[in-house]
Design an enzyme around this catalytic site. Structure first.
Site, short mmCIF file in Angstrom:
data_model
loop_
_atom_site.label_atom_id
_atom_site.label_comp_id
_atom_site.label_asym_id
_atom_site.label_seq_id
_atom_site.Cartn_x
_atom_site.Cartn_y
_atom_site.Cartn_z
N ASP A 180 0.83 -1.19 0.00
CA ASP A 180 0.00 0.00 0.00
C ASP A 180 0.87 1.25 0.00
OD1 ASP A 180 -1.99 1.87 0.27
OD2 ASP A 180 -2.82 1.07 2.14
N HIS A 182 -0.49 4.11 -0.08
CA HIS A 182 -1.31 4.94 0.82
C HIS A 182 -1.42 6.39 0.35
CE1 HIS A 182 -2.98 5.72 4.98
NE2 HIS A 182 -3.40 4.49 4.75
N GLU A 206 -1.23 -0.72 -4.11
CA GLU A 206 -2.44 0.02 -3.76
C GLU A 206 -2.15 1.52 -3.68
OE1 GLU A 206 -5.55 0.30 0.02
OE2 GLU A 206 -4.49 -1.58 -0.40
N GLU A 232 -10.53 3.18 -2.14
CA GLU A 232 -11.07 3.47 -0.82
C GLU A 232 -11.54 4.91 -0.69
OE1 GLU A 232 -7.57 4.12 2.26
OE2 GLU A 232 -7.01 2.64 0.74
N HIS A 282 -12.13 -2.72 0.43
CA HIS A 282 -11.36 -2.07 1.49
C HIS A 282 -12.12 -2.25 2.80
CE1 HIS A 282 -10.12 1.70 3.71
NE2 HIS A 282 -8.95 1.29 3.30
#
Length: 379
Positions: A180, A182, A206, A232, A282
């Site tokens: 991720d 992020h 991700e 997400e 998610h």
């Protein structure tokens, strides 16, 4: 049957539960958690109560359309999270009243279980091998971890050596790895990091960039063969539409507590299927969000893997299964989560424990990070 009561509960560590009750005593639970913004979502429920007290709780699609379109302004994380929690609760109520799982009402199931992955490493990833050993002992064969802590806008590839070492440590422990970014990595370095990771054979990368930059995401997707995952921070099928059209994503990650609940995420999954895109919902959230995800996994053929928050670093003092009366329903078995067989969302909330926890309302906030020069850094 009419909706008689809509209640919200602040449940630690950072969740917002929704309880809907009909005038004849039918009850459903949902989860409207929006991490760090519980108060705002709770406020949005005032408008939903004005509209839907006295409404037929079985008219889930009509309620969804009115909640989404009827207030003139639409979309966004706050309103869609409120709608998500209400939608989940209505599916739970209807299923419990009729004695049917939500997946049965949505067309029946296509699978008996779904592969799950767990988190390791925290916000600033560390102790990867040890954490993988714990997850392996729990039966998991896949994990996700953050790629990095905060990163500057530009830098040299030597900054990525530790990232590669962590991935190799996890893979050496027998795990498949999703990484991720992020949204912490800006475009100049995201391209480099994605390229460096290419030979490692990741499950996915991700949010290599924030979803507000679809052009950059499409470019990175064209540069590497590693599957690109995101979603997400997208809140409806209309938000996902340009990513499908640009071919910028291989795996979508709608959050069933942010993206319109079970109703809308089933539509998003069907839309993704038309583009041959996988779904990996998610869910670093609570038990109701996960139960809703499993209803989607039961019904949508392109759901490939499910995130779960058991033991995640956010769950300080309270973990995923704490507010359940039937913890075994959401307990992984050999790295898979069974599809719940019970009515509604298939789980039983310990209402007394929820009401007790709500007396001391949480005020969870994500941390604020800064770069070495004092400027803001993405968390």
């Amino acid at each position: 049957m009419k909706i008689a009561r809509i209640e919200t509960f602040y449940v630690p560590p950072r969740w917002l539960f929704v309880r809907v009750e009909s005038d004849d005593g039918a009850i459903g639970w949902g989860e409207a958690s929006l991490e760090g913004w519980a108060e705002a979502v709770d406020g949005a429920f005032e408008a939903l109560k004005d509209r839907f007290l006295g409404h037929d709780p079985f008219a889930i699609e009509d309620i969804w359309q009115i909640a989404y379109r009827g207030g003139f302004y639409r979309g966004g994380p706050v309103m869609m999270s409120a709608l998500s929690g209400l939608d989940q609760a209505l599916w739970d109520l209807k299923g419990k009243a009729l004695g049917l799982p939500a997946w049965q009402m949505m067309g029946g199931r296509v699978r008996d279980r779904i592969r799950a992955y767990a988190w390791i490493g925290g916000d600033r990833p560390h102790d990867v091998a040890e954490a993988c050993a714990v997850r392996k002992s729990q039966g998991f064969s896949a994990i996700k971890m953050n790629a990095t802590a905060e990163l500057d806008w530009i830098g040299t590839p030597k900054l990525f050596d530790e990232v590669v070492a962590r991935v190799e440590a996890a893979q050496g422990a027998g795990m498949d790895v999703g990484l991720d970014f992020h949204g912490r990595v800006h475009r100049p370095m995201a391209k480099q990091l994605a390229h460096v990771l290419e030979p490692l054979g990741l499950l996915f990368i991700e949010e290599p960039l924030l979803s507000e930059n679809p052009e950059g995401l499409a470019q990175i997707s064209a540069l590497v063969s590693t599957p690109i995952a995101l979603g997400e921070r997208l809140y409806s099928r209309w938000d996902f539409k340009p990513f499908f059209e640009k071919g910028a994503v291989d795996i979508i990650q709608p959050d069933l507590s942010h993206a319109g609940g079970l109703s809308e995420c089933r539509r998003i999954a069907a839309m993704a299927e038309a583009f041959d895109v996988a779904v990996a919902p998610h869910c670093p959230l609570g038990p109701l969000a996960l139960a809703a995800c499993l209803q989607l996994a039961a019904n949508a053929p392109n759901v490939a893997i499910q995130e779960m928050s058991l033991g995640i670093h956010y769950n300080v003092g309270h973990d995923l299964l704490e507010f359940l009366s039937d913890k075994e329903v959401l307990t992984p078995v050999d790295g898979y989560l069974p599809i719940p067989q019970g009515p509604g969302l298939g789980i039983t909330i310990d209402e007394a424990a929820v009401r007790e926890a709500h007396k001391d309302r949480h005020r969870w906030r994500n941390p604020i990070w800064r770069q070495k020069d004092g400027s803001f850094a993405e968390w």
